[in-house]
Scaffold this motif. Structure first.
Motif, PDB file in Angstrom:
ATOM      1  N   ALA A  85     -39.500 -72.213  49.446  1.00 31.38           N
ATOM      2  CA  ALA A  85     -38.443 -73.480  50.306  1.00 31.38           C
ATOM      3  C   ALA A  85     -37.562 -73.696  49.757  1.00 31.38           C
ATOM      4  O   ALA A  85     -36.811 -74.495  50.590  1.00 31.38           O
ATOM      5  N   THR A  86     -37.374 -74.710  48.480  1.00 34.05           N
ATOM      6  CA  THR A  86     -36.125 -75.272  47.627  1.00 34.05           C
ATOM      7  C   THR A  86     -34.845 -74.941  46.942  1.00 34.05           C
ATOM      8  O   THR A  86     -34.023 -75.374  47.244  1.00 34.05           O
ATOM      9  N   TRP A  87     -35.282 -73.849  46.370  1.00 36.39           N
ATOM     10  CA  TRP A  87     -34.239 -73.327  45.412  1.00 36.39           C
ATOM     11  C   TRP A  87     -34.034 -71.666  45.827  1.00 36.39           C
ATOM     12  O   TRP A  87     -34.078 -70.869  45.152  1.00 36.39           O
ATOM     13  N   ALA A  88     -33.574 -71.087  47.334  1.00 39.52           N
ATOM     14  CA  ALA A  88     -33.960 -70.120  48.120  1.00 39.52           C
ATOM     15  C   ALA A  88     -32.942 -69.081  47.328  1.00 39.52           C
ATOM     16  O   ALA A  88     -33.080 -67.852  47.575  1.00 39.52           O
ATOM     17  N   PRO A  89     -31.477 -69.665  47.126  1.00 41.14           N
ATOM     18  CA  PRO A  89     -30.778 -68.601  46.459  1.00 41.14           C
ATOM     19  C   PRO A  89     -30.893 -67.720  44.987  1.00 41.14           C
ATOM     20  O   PRO A  89     -31.207 -66.910  44.976  1.00 41.14           O
ATOM     21  N   LEU A  90     -31.909 -68.806  44.894  1.00 42.32           N
ATOM     22  CA  LEU A  90     -32.488 -68.026  43.289  1.00 42.32           C
ATOM     23  C   LEU A  90     -33.472 -66.754  43.316  1.00 42.32           C
ATOM     24  O   LEU A  90     -33.648 -65.726  43.114  1.00 42.32           O
ATOM     25  N   ALA A  91     -34.258 -67.367  44.870  1.00 41.55           N
ATOM     26  CA  ALA A  91     -34.842 -66.193  45.708  1.00 41.55           C
ATOM     27  C   ALA A  91     -34.342 -64.797  46.243  1.00 41.55           C
ATOM     28  O   ALA A  91     -35.101 -63.708  45.322  1.00 41.55           O
ATOM     29  N   ALA A  92     -33.078 -64.932  46.610  1.00 40.99           N
ATOM     30  CA  ALA A  92     -32.570 -64.737  47.392  1.00 40.99           C
ATOM     31  C   ALA A  92     -31.816 -63.317  45.776  1.00 40.99           C
ATOM     32  O   ALA A  92     -32.045 -61.882  45.904  1.00 40.99           O
ATOM     33  N   ALA A  93     -31.483 -63.801  45.426  1.00 41.45           N
ATOM     34  CA  ALA A  93     -30.959 -63.176  44.049  1.00 41.45           C
ATOM     35  C   ALA A  93     -32.202 -62.410  42.647  1.00 41.45           C
ATOM     36  O   ALA A  93     -31.610 -61.116  42.684  1.00 41.45           O
ATOM     37  N   ALA A  94     -33.613 -63.153  42.537  1.00 43.21           N
ATOM     38  CA  ALA A  94     -34.621 -62.447  41.910  1.00 43.21           C
ATOM     39  C   ALA A  94     -34.459 -60.877  42.868  1.00 43.21           C
ATOM     40  O   ALA A  94     -34.565 -59.618  42.462  1.00 43.21           O
ATOM     41  N   ARG A  95     -34.394 -61.091  44.744  1.00 44.55           N
ATOM     42  CA  ARG A  95     -34.592 -59.835  44.943  1.00 44.55           C
ATOM     43  C   ARG A  95     -33.710 -58.722  45.140  1.00 44.55           C
ATOM     44  O   ARG A  95     -34.151 -57.646  45.316  1.00 44.55           O
ATOM     45  N   GLU A  96     -32.580 -58.972  44.488  1.00 43.74           N
ATOM     46  CA  GLU A  96     -31.892 -58.082  44.796  1.00 43.74           C
ATOM     47  C   GLU A  96     -31.340 -57.531  43.221  1.00 43.74           C
ATOM     48  O   GLU A  96     -31.025 -56.296  43.004  1.00 43.74           O
ATOM     49  N   ILE A  97     -31.595 -58.373  42.268  1.00 39.29           N
ATOM     50  CA  ILE A  97     -32.316 -56.939  40.789  1.00 39.29           C
ATOM     51  C   ILE A  97     -32.974 -56.148  40.562  1.00 39.29           C
ATOM     52  O   ILE A  97     -34.283 -56.142  40.234  1.00 39.29           O
ATOM     53  N   GLY A  98     -32.692 -54.983  40.621  1.00 40.04           N
ATOM     54  CA  GLY A  98     -33.127 -53.805  40.521  1.00 40.04           C
ATOM     55  C   GLY A  98     -33.829 -53.639  41.500  1.00 40.04           C
ATOM     56  O   GLY A  98     -34.369 -54.340  42.551  1.00 40.04           O
ATOM     57  N   ALA A  99     -34.520 -52.083  41.151  1.00 41.17           N
ATOM     58  CA  ALA A  99     -36.170 -52.061  42.196  1.00 41.17           C
ATOM     59  C   ALA A  99     -36.998 -52.612  42.232  1.00 41.17           C
ATOM     60  O   ALA A  99     -37.464 -53.978  40.797  1.00 41.17           O
ATOM     61  N   LEU A 100     -38.411 -52.811  42.649  1.00 42.72           N
ATOM     62  CA  LEU A 100     -39.907 -52.821  42.343  1.00 42.72           C
ATOM     63  C   LEU A 100     -40.254 -53.211  40.818  1.00 42.72           C
ATOM     64  O   LEU A 100     -40.958 -54.735  40.476  1.00 42.72           O
ATOM     65  N   GLN A 101     -39.932 -51.890  40.451  1.00 46.86           N
ATOM     66  CA  GLN A 101     -40.213 -51.801  38.844  1.00 46.86           C
ATOM     67  C   GLN A 101     -39.638 -52.515  37.732  1.00 46.86           C
ATOM     68  O   GLN A 101     -40.482 -53.015  36.752  1.00 46.86           O
ATOM     69  N   ILE A 102     -38.829 -53.114  38.106  1.00 47.12           N
ATOM     70  CA  ILE A 102     -37.313 -54.267  37.428  1.00 47.12           C
ATOM     71  C   ILE A 102     -38.227 -55.510  37.545  1.00 47.12           C
ATOM     72  O   ILE A 102     -37.622 -56.317  36.479  1.00 47.12           O
ATOM     73  N   GLN A 103     -37.776 -55.721  38.788  1.00 43.84           N
ATOM     74  CA  GLN A 103     -38.014 -56.782  38.879  1.00 43.84           C
ATOM     75  C   GLN A 103     -39.939 -57.556  38.353  1.00 43.84           C
ATOM     76  O   GLN A 103     -39.512 -58.843  37.506  1.00 43.84           O
ATOM     77  N   GLY A 183     -22.155 -55.291  47.360  1.00 43.91           N
ATOM     78  CA  GLY A 183     -22.307 -53.774  46.325  1.00 43.91           C
ATOM     79  C   GLY A 183     -22.123 -52.495  46.863  1.00 43.91           C
ATOM     80  O   GLY A 183     -21.801 -52.430  47.876  1.00 43.91           O
ATOM     81  N   THR A 184     -22.175 -51.754  46.123  1.00 48.36           N
ATOM     82  CA  THR A 184     -22.000 -50.395  46.641  1.00 48.36           C
ATOM     83  C   THR A 184     -22.645 -49.750  47.685  1.00 48.36           C
ATOM     84  O   THR A 184     -22.371 -49.442  48.814  1.00 48.36           O
ATOM     85  N   ARG A 185     -24.303 -50.980  48.214  1.00 42.72           N
ATOM     86  CA  ARG A 185     -25.082 -50.094  49.611  1.00 42.72           C
ATOM     87  C   ARG A 185     -26.150 -51.715  48.680  1.00 42.72           C
ATOM     88  O   ARG A 185     -25.136 -52.631  48.672  1.00 42.72           O
ATOM     89  N   ARG A 186     -26.736 -51.765  49.916  1.00 43.15           N
ATOM     90  CA  ARG A 186     -27.411 -52.988  50.290  1.00 43.15           C
ATOM     91  C   ARG A 186     -28.629 -53.020  49.490  1.00 43.15           C
ATOM     92  O   ARG A 186     -28.904 -53.724  49.130  1.00 43.15           O
ATOM     93  N   ALA A 187     -28.837 -51.834  48.814  1.00 42.64           N
ATOM     94  CA  ALA A 187     -29.793 -52.203  47.775  1.00 42.64           C
ATOM     95  C   ALA A 187     -29.893 -51.378  46.587  1.00 42.64           C
ATOM     96  O   ALA A 187     -28.972 -50.562  45.945  1.00 42.64           O
TER      97      ALA A 187
END
Length: 280
Positions: A85-103, A183-187
């Motif tokens: 809700a308040t720090w959305a860019p951090l949540a957005a960056a977190a979603r882009e750090i590798g795959a679910l296993q890495i997250q 990046g090179t691709r979307r995910a």
């Protein structure tokens, strides 16, 4: 192959005592960075395993700030209601750090401590003016994140210190925040360029701005030239001022992921869009 000593502390006090006694031992959190290069570095004398240390991953949010334990995983960061809700860019960056296993394994403290110039969360921490709590047997000290990275994968962390928490103040109601990765691709790609911004408006003009980029220098950096150039301008004029200011502010390199020229062009477009898209 020689054996390696191993310790798994049960609380922060025990962890800093181990760190003081064995500053040469490797700190291990999620292991998502360290294990990638495990076969290409000397065997550590010992390991202090901080993974899931009780209390290390606590996230506490108030109206004024969010305090994130260094052991919090990226999945925990990206799904926390207050951060969304308040720090959305951090949540957005977190979603882009590798795959679910890495997250599910990687931690915010590990990303900060590893201090890679392509660490996805690091420009966000710069733009949102984060502060680090560093703990040792000598006590606790607080370091603005903007002062923490001192060079390529070098930081202000002392040999006997452990990153305990990351605190981020809440943006004002007049502040717009954003984050973008190319990046090179979307995910699941390592960034060619990524950036974040916190832009405060007053009467339709830029009152202040913090703009940060990654993958364009030996560390994540704030772009002071942009921050001074855009003050007092409308978002549309600030977009062009940001683009112009960036041209001489960075010197990216050629590497296996991208060319310097491409990084420069993308970074210019990125910072311009931070401002041109601020009201959309």
């Amino acid at each position: 192959m020689r054996s390696t000593d191993y310790a798994r502390p049960r609380e922060l006090r025990e962890a800093v005592e181990l760190r003081a006694a064995h500053p040469e031992w490797m700190l291990l959190a999620g292991g998502t960075d360290l294990m990638v290069n495990a076969n290409h570095r000397p065997v550590p004398a010992g390991i202090i395993d901080l993974w899931r240390m009780p209390g290390a991953g606590t996230i506490t949010a108030t109206d004024a700030q969010v305090k994130i334990g260094a052991g919090a995983t990226w999945f925990e960061v990206e799904t926390h209601p207050a951060i969304l809700a308040t720090w959305a860019p951090l949540a957005a960056a977190a979603r882009e750090i590798g795959a679910l296993q890495i997250q599910a394994r990687g931690t915010i403290g590990g990303n900060v401590g590893n201090s890679s110039p392509v660490g996805d969360s690091l420009p966000v921490l710069l733009a949102l003016d984060a502060e680090l709590e560093l703990a040792s047997v000598r006590g606790t000290r607080y370091v603005p994140y903007r002062e923490f990275c001192t060079g390529y994968r070098k930081t202000a962390l002392a040999a006997d210190e452990i990153i305990a928490t990351v605190t981020i103040p809440a943006p004002t109601k007049a502040t717009r925040t954003t984050w973008r990765k190319v990046g090179t691709r979307r995910a699941q790609s390592i960034s060619k360029v990524m950036g974040a911004a916190a832009i405060e408006l007053d009467g339709g003009v830029v009152k202040s701005a913090r703009v940060a980029l990654g993958a364009v220098a030996d560390r994540p950096i704030r772009i002071a030239a942009i921050e001074s150039a855009v003050v007092g301008l409308s978002p549309e004029k600030a977009a062009e001022a940001a683009r112009t200011a960036l041209r001489t502010a960075i010197k990216p390199i050629d590497d296996v992921r991208s060319s310097a020229a491409y990084r420069h062009e993308v970074a210019e477009n990125l910072v311009a869009r931070f401002f041109s898209g601020i009201l959309s």
